[in-house]
Design an enzyme around this catalytic site. Sequence first.
Site, PDB file in Angstrom:
ATOM      1  N   PRO A   2       0.817  -1.185   0.000  1.00  0.00           N
ATOM      2  CA  PRO A   2       0.000   0.000   0.000  1.00  0.00           C
ATOM      3  C   PRO A   2       0.860   1.248   0.000  1.00  0.00           C
ATOM      4  O   PRO A   2       1.769   1.382   0.813  1.00  0.00           O
ATOM      5  CB  PRO A   2      -0.782  -0.108   1.301  1.00  0.00           C
ATOM      6  CG  PRO A   2      -0.685  -1.525   1.703  1.00  0.00           C
ATOM      7  CD  PRO A   2       0.615  -1.973   1.212  1.00  0.00           C
ATOM      8  N   GLU A   3       0.581   2.131  -0.906  1.00  0.00           N
ATOM      9  CA  GLU A   3       1.198   3.449  -0.915  1.00  0.00           C
ATOM     10  C   GLU A   3       0.125   4.413  -0.396  1.00  0.00           C
ATOM     11  O   GLU A   3      -0.913   3.978   0.091  1.00  0.00           O
ATOM     12  CB  GLU A   3       1.669   3.806  -2.329  1.00  0.00           C
ATOM     13  CG  GLU A   3       2.607   2.729  -2.901  1.00  0.00           C
ATOM     14  CD  GLU A   3       3.142   3.040  -4.285  1.00  0.00           C
ATOM     15  OE1 GLU A   3       3.374   4.226  -4.581  1.00  0.00           O
ATOM     16  OE2 GLU A   3       3.317   2.112  -5.075  1.00  0.00           O
ATOM     17  N   HIS A  91      -3.418 -15.741   8.118  1.00  0.00           N
ATOM     18  CA  HIS A  91      -2.861 -14.384   8.051  1.00  0.00           C
ATOM     19  C   HIS A  91      -3.748 -13.298   8.645  1.00  0.00           C
ATOM     20  O   HIS A  91      -3.467 -12.125   8.487  1.00  0.00           O
ATOM     21  CB  HIS A  91      -2.478 -13.991   6.610  1.00  0.00           C
ATOM     22  CG  HIS A  91      -1.636 -15.012   5.935  1.00  0.00           C
ATOM     23  ND1 HIS A  91      -0.457 -15.478   6.478  1.00  0.00           N
ATOM     24  CD2 HIS A  91      -1.789 -15.676   4.766  1.00  0.00           C
ATOM     25  CE1 HIS A  91       0.052 -16.389   5.667  1.00  0.00           C
ATOM     26  NE2 HIS A  91      -0.733 -16.532   4.622  1.00  0.00           N
TER      27      HIS A  91
END
Length: 271
Positions: A2-3, A91
């Site tokens: 993620p940016e 996860h």
Amino acid sequence: MPELPEVETTLRGITPHIVGQTVLELVLRTAKLRWPLDPHLRDILPGQKILSVERRAKYLLVHCDQGTLIIHLGMSGVLRVISADMTEQKHDHVDMIFTNGQALRFTDPRRFGMFIYTSEDPKKHKCLVNLGPEPLANDFTAKYLYQTSRLKKQAVKTFIMDQKNVVGVGNIYANEALFQAGIDPARSAGRIGLKRYEKLVVSIKTILKKAIVAGGTTISDFRQSDGRPGYFDQQLLVYGRDGEKCPNCDNSIKSTRLGQRSTYYCPHCQR
DNA sequence: ACGCTCTCCTGGCCGC
DNA sequence: TGCGGCCAGGAGAGCG
């Protein structure tokens, strides 16, 4: 992964569902992300109310009554608001369960993410204290980039991905912004003039804003907090397109590596 | 101070 | 189909 646009998308997705909620219970399933999950979170958080959520760089700050959660999604992290009884999957590392029956679930296959709590000012945390300006803020200007880059020999792509200089620009958007600005990603940051930084600043702001509107970019596993992918990948002009034709000329897009990161560019259009 | 590597971790894909 | 190798939205740590 993620940016900035993906983190902003996450912020907008979760905020209305968690602000005002009171924490009932914290479920920690994994001992270690980037840093160990603190088992004391199980004692500290229940009873606290979520006051607000904000984004600083690629960090999410969840402000509670007595402290703040600092969350980073790393390369593969996803935050979702779910029904607290939804079965956990591989996860799924953290569930923050609220008294209304919903939960904020943190999922992160690669475990480069971060989920920590501080009762101090989060902006003074060592991870946040040296961050550069927000790219969409007014203090991120060509003049600033120009001045900061003088004497810097490193590649301009590496320079704009360094969170000390400007935050939120990761590998995908660095590639795209440099293409749009017509700048060779390998060029030394210190050898680029003010005019060209003006173009670059416009490109960075434009691309990030468009990506936010599209809900971010999903390459493989990013999901908006409602589970939908981001759609900006359809607007990527160079990232992942080596061998394809440049959208501006007849040459093909090349790939190389800069600072251990894949770099895509058009040698004809970018100088 | 600067800039370069290495490293953490899992999973997907490609080639043999 | 199985396995090894390589790659992936990040960034702290450690080095010369």
